[in-house]
Design an enzyme around this catalytic site. Sequence first.
Site, PDB file in Angstrom:
ATOM      1  N   CYS A   1      -0.436  29.603  20.710  1.00 47.32           N
ATOM      2  CA  CYS A   1      -0.948  30.758  20.613  1.00 47.32           C
ATOM      3  C   CYS A   1       0.379  32.005  20.956  1.00 47.32           C
ATOM      4  CB  CYS A   1      -2.390  31.119  21.369  1.00 47.32           C
ATOM      5  SG  CYS A   1      -3.500  29.994  21.174  1.00 47.32           S
TER       6      CYS A   1
ATOM      7  N   ARG B   1       3.767  30.014  16.466  1.00 46.26           N
ATOM      8  CA  ARG B   1       3.045  29.386  17.643  1.00 46.26           C
ATOM      9  C   ARG B   1       1.666  28.991  17.449  1.00 46.26           C
ATOM     10  NH1 ARG B   1       5.922  31.147  22.249  1.00 46.26           N
ATOM     11  NH2 ARG B   1       4.124  30.520  23.761  1.00 46.26           N
TER      12      ARG B   1
ATOM     13  N   TRP C   1      -3.580  28.931  17.961  1.00 48.89           N
ATOM     14  CA  TRP C   1      -3.629  27.410  17.796  1.00 48.89           C
ATOM     15  C   TRP C   1      -4.848  26.935  18.437  1.00 48.89           C
ATOM     16  CZ3 TRP C   1      -3.248  22.723  20.425  1.00 48.89           C
ATOM     17  CH2 TRP C   1      -3.104  21.734  19.786  1.00 48.89           C
TER      18      TRP C   1
ATOM     19  N   ASN D   1      -3.127  33.066  26.020  1.00 49.87           N
ATOM     20  CA  ASN D   1      -2.437  31.922  25.672  1.00 49.87           C
ATOM     21  C   ASN D   1      -2.288  30.865  26.887  1.00 49.87           C
ATOM     22  OD1 ASN D   1      -0.446  30.013  24.968  1.00 49.87           O
ATOM     23  ND2 ASN D   1       1.216  31.091  25.344  1.00 49.87           N
ATOM     24  N   GLY D   2      -3.025  29.609  26.724  1.00 47.21           N
ATOM     25  CA  GLY D   2      -3.038  28.764  27.947  1.00 47.21           C
ATOM     26  C   GLY D   2      -4.217  27.960  27.733  1.00 47.21           C
TER      27      GLY D   2
ATOM     28  N   GLU E   1      11.981   9.332  13.414  1.00 46.77           N
ATOM     29  CA  GLU E   1      12.025  10.685  12.871  1.00 46.77           C
ATOM     30  C   GLU E   1      11.551  10.716  11.633  1.00 46.77           C
ATOM     31  OE1 GLU E   1      12.053  13.469  14.237  1.00 46.77           O
ATOM     32  OE2 GLU E   1      13.114  14.793  12.706  1.00 46.77           O
TER      33      GLU E   1
ATOM     34  N   LYS F   1       8.705  12.972  10.164  1.00 45.10           N
ATOM     35  CA  LYS F   1       8.706  14.345   9.358  1.00 45.10           C
ATOM     36  C   LYS F   1       7.521  14.064   8.203  1.00 45.10           C
ATOM     37  CE  LYS F   1      10.543  16.376  10.979  1.00 45.10           C
ATOM     38  NZ  LYS F   1      11.327  16.917  12.171  1.00 45.10           N
TER      39      LYS F   1
ATOM     40  N   GLU G   1       3.970  14.824   9.309  1.00 43.43           N
ATOM     41  CA  GLU G   1       3.606  16.132   9.743  1.00 43.43           C
ATOM     42  C   GLU G   1       3.589  16.953   8.863  1.00 43.43           C
ATOM     43  OE1 GLU G   1       6.042  18.141  12.476  1.00 43.43           O
ATOM     44  OE2 GLU G   1       7.870  17.085  11.973  1.00 43.43           O
TER      45      GLU G   1
ATOM     46  N   HIS H   1       7.023  -8.986  14.450  1.00 40.79           N
ATOM     47  CA  HIS H   1       5.939  -9.040  15.672  1.00 40.79           C
ATOM     48  C   HIS H   1       4.781  -8.235  15.387  1.00 40.79           C
ATOM     49  CE1 HIS H   1       9.142 -11.130  17.837  1.00 40.79           C
ATOM     50  NE2 HIS H   1       9.899 -10.178  17.390  1.00 40.79           N
TER      51      HIS H   1
ATOM     52  N   LYS I   1       4.729  25.478  16.199  1.00 43.21           N
ATOM     53  CA  LYS I   1       6.093  25.476  16.433  1.00 43.21           C
ATOM     54  C   LYS I   1       6.587  25.194  17.994  1.00 43.21           C
ATOM     55  CE  LYS I   1      10.512  25.378  14.963  1.00 43.21           C
ATOM     56  NZ  LYS I   1      10.850  23.851  14.471  1.00 43.21           N
TER      57      LYS I   1
HETATM   58  C1  F6R Z   1       8.563  17.913  14.742  1.00 41.98           C
HETATM   59  C2  F6R Z   1       8.667  18.839  15.609  1.00 41.98           C
HETATM   60  C3  F6R Z   1       7.981  18.635  17.074  1.00 41.98           C
HETATM   61  C4  F6R Z   1       8.917  19.090  18.154  1.00 41.98           C
HETATM   62  C5  F6R Z   1       8.055  19.093  19.541  1.00 41.98           C
HETATM   63  C6  F6R Z   1       9.147  19.315  20.786  1.00 41.98           C
HETATM   64  O1  F6R Z   1       9.372  18.216  13.570  1.00 41.98           O
HETATM   65  O2  F6R Z   1       9.136  19.847  15.508  1.00 41.98           O
HETATM   66  O3  F6R Z   1       7.837  17.123  17.234  1.00 41.98           O
HETATM   67  O4  F6R Z   1      10.164  18.508  18.126  1.00 41.98           O
HETATM   68  O5  F6R Z   1       6.836  19.633  19.522  1.00 41.98           O
HETATM   69  O6  F6R Z   1       9.153  20.773  20.375  1.00 41.98           O
HETATM   70  P1  F6R Z   1      10.555  21.440  21.051  1.00 41.98           P
HETATM   71  O7  F6R Z   1      11.771  20.795  20.743  1.00 41.98           O
HETATM   72  O8  F6R Z   1      10.408  22.768  20.878  1.00 41.98           O
HETATM   73  O9  F6R Z   1      10.425  21.015  22.897  1.00 41.98           O
END
Ligand code: F6R
Length: 608
Positions: A2, A27, A74, A100-101, A481, A485, A488, A504, A603
Site C-alpha cells: 500500500c 506498492r 494491496w 499502510n501496514g 528464478e 518469473k 508471477e 527424487h 513491487k
Molecule cells: C519477483 C520479485 C520479488 C522480489 C521480492 C523481494 O520478480 O520482484 O520476488 O524480489 O518481493 O523484494 P525486494 O528485492 O524489494 O526485497
Amino acid sequence: MCGIVGYVGDRNMESVLLVGLERLSYRGYDSSGIATISGGELSYWRTPGKLHELEKVLQNMSIRGTVGIGHTRWSTHGEPTEVNAHPQVSTNGKVAIVHNGIIENYLSLKNKLSAEGFLFRSQTDSEVIAHLIDRYLQTDLAAAVERAVLDLEGTFAIAVIAENQPDRIIVAKKGSPLIIGVGKKENFISSDIHALAPHTKEIMYLDDHELAIIEANSVIVKKINGAQVTKEVHTITWDEVVADKGGYDHYMLKEIHEQPSVIRNIISKMVSPDNALIFDKLHISNGDLNKTNRLIIQACGTSWHAGLVAKYMLENYARVLTEVDISSEFRYRHMLSEGHAIVAAISQSGETADTLACLREAKSKFFKVLAFVNVKGSSIDRESDGVVYSYAGQEVGVASTKNYIAQLVTLYLFTIHLAVLRWTLSKEDAVKMTNALKRVPDCIEKILSQVEKIRAIAEKYAYSKEFLFIGRGVNYPSALEGALKLKEISYIHATGYAAGELKHGPIALIDKNLPVVCIATKSSTYDKMLSNIEEVRARKGRTIIIATEGDTSVQHLAEDIIYIPEIEEDLSPILVAVPLQLLSYYIALKLDCDVDQPRNLAKSVTVE
Ligand code: F6R
C-alpha cells in the site's frame, strides 16, 4: 504494501494526490482513493481497480481543499472493493485515514468499538483506526491519534485528516515507512520518495513510534506518548530519473533491454580505470571483513535467488561459509550469534518487511549488517551498517529483471573484493574476473538481438499448463528464478528444480506435454546436466535448452534451443537470466496478462 500520500498547501490538490498515487502504485494497485477537506467539509472518493478507475470518477470534478490524503491498496483484509478501499472514515464521516501496514488486534478492537455503537462498513483491519481516533477525538486531532495508536498492535504508517482541524494532517508510524517532504508554505507526506520527487528534495524520515503534525507552514514531530523531537532535513542529492516506457510496450520489456547499460553503469561506478574496486558506502572495516567466518544472506523472492548465486561465488573465491535464507523463515528461527558473522540483506526496494525485520533482529544481536539495495534512502539502506547499491535505476515492472542482474553483478564484485582482502584470490585473478565482467553487456546485447526467435519459442509453448525449469550449480538458482518469473507474470504454474533432484520426485511430472526449460551452458557440471536432460527426453518431456553458442552436442536433446554467448561459469547466471525473462514476458504477452502489474502482487512488500 500500500502507498499513502498527503498534501497540505495551495497547489491543485487532485493533481498532487493523483501524481503521488501513480508513483506509488507499484506498492499495490487493488484500489485507490483520496479524501480532502474543503470549506470545512470532508469528502472522499474511492474505486476498486487500478488508479485510472479513480481518475475516471474524478475527471469532471474539481477537487478542492488545502489538506488531502490518498491511498493505493494491496489487499490484506477484505476483497478489493469500494468499501474496503481507503480512505477509511469514521461513522460520522468526519475523520478519514489512510493506512499502510497490518493491525493485528483489529478483531478485538472492532468488537469493542461495535459494542460501543461504531458502525463498521468494511472488512479491513484499517477501519478500526478511523473509529478509534473518532472515539478519542475531543478537540485536538493529534492527541486523539496519539491515544488511538497506543491501542494498536501490528504495523502502521497512517495519515489522518478531520473536519474539526482542517488545516493539518497527522501522521504516525510503526514498522511501515513514512516520509515527510518539506516545501515552502506547503508540506507533503508519502510512503517513499518517488511520490515526492516532483515537488521537493527536502526530506524528513519519520522513525518508528513517532507522530507528526503537518501544516502548510510547519512540521512538528514528537515521540508517540513522549516529547517533541528535532528531525534532520535531508536533501536528496541523487537525480530521480522519472521512469517512462521509452517506446517499449511495457516497463518490463524496457527494463530487460536496459540491462547492458545497467551493467556498464555499475562498472563505471564501482571499477576504476586501473581495475580497483570502489565500495564507497561499505562502512564495514577491512578488519571485520577479514575476521568474518560466516556470511548470512537473507532476502526474499528474486533477491533470494541472487543470494543463492552469490553463495557459490563467496564460498569458492572468498572461502567464507555462506548461508542463504528466506527472510520470512530466517526471522523465526533462532539466530545463533556465534562467530564473526555478517548479516547481508539483499533487496531491490529496501522496504521488504521480512528482510527489514531480520536486519533489525541481527542488529539487536550485535551483528554487522550489510545491505545490497537498489533504492537509496529506503529503510534497509538507512538502517544497515554498510551498503552496496545496485545502481539499477528505478525498476517499475513488478517482476524484477534489471535489478536482479544488477544484484548479481554487485555481489560478484563484492566477492572479488572480499576474496582479495582475505588473500584467497590473487590481484591478478581479481583483474581477470573484473575484465570478464566487462564483456557481459555485449553478450547480453547479443542475446537481445535474438528477441524474435525467443518470442516464437515462447508463443509455441504459451498454452502449456505448467513448466519445469532445471539447472545445476550456479544455474540452479537461475532455474528457480526462471520459474518465478514465469508464474508471477503469466499465472502458469512453474517449478524450478536442481536437475540432480529430478529423480527424487519431480521426474514423475514429466510427460509429452510438459515443457522443461533446461539450463545447459558450459560449466563444471555440464556432463551431469546432459544426463539429466537425457532423463527428461527419455520420458518425452519437451525440452527448451539454453546452451552455449557453438555447442552442437545438445542439439539432439532439444525440441528448441536458445544459444547464449560463451562466458565464465560464474557470470553465466547473468546471461541465462535474459532468455528466461524474455520467455516469460512473451508467454505472458501471448496470454494477454498484465505484465507490469500482475494480479495480487506489489513491487514493495511492506507487510509480513
Ligand atoms: C519477483 C520479485 C520479488 C522480489 C521480492 C523481494 O520478480 O520482484 O520476488 O524480489 O518481493 O523484494 P525486494 O528485492 O524489494 O526485497
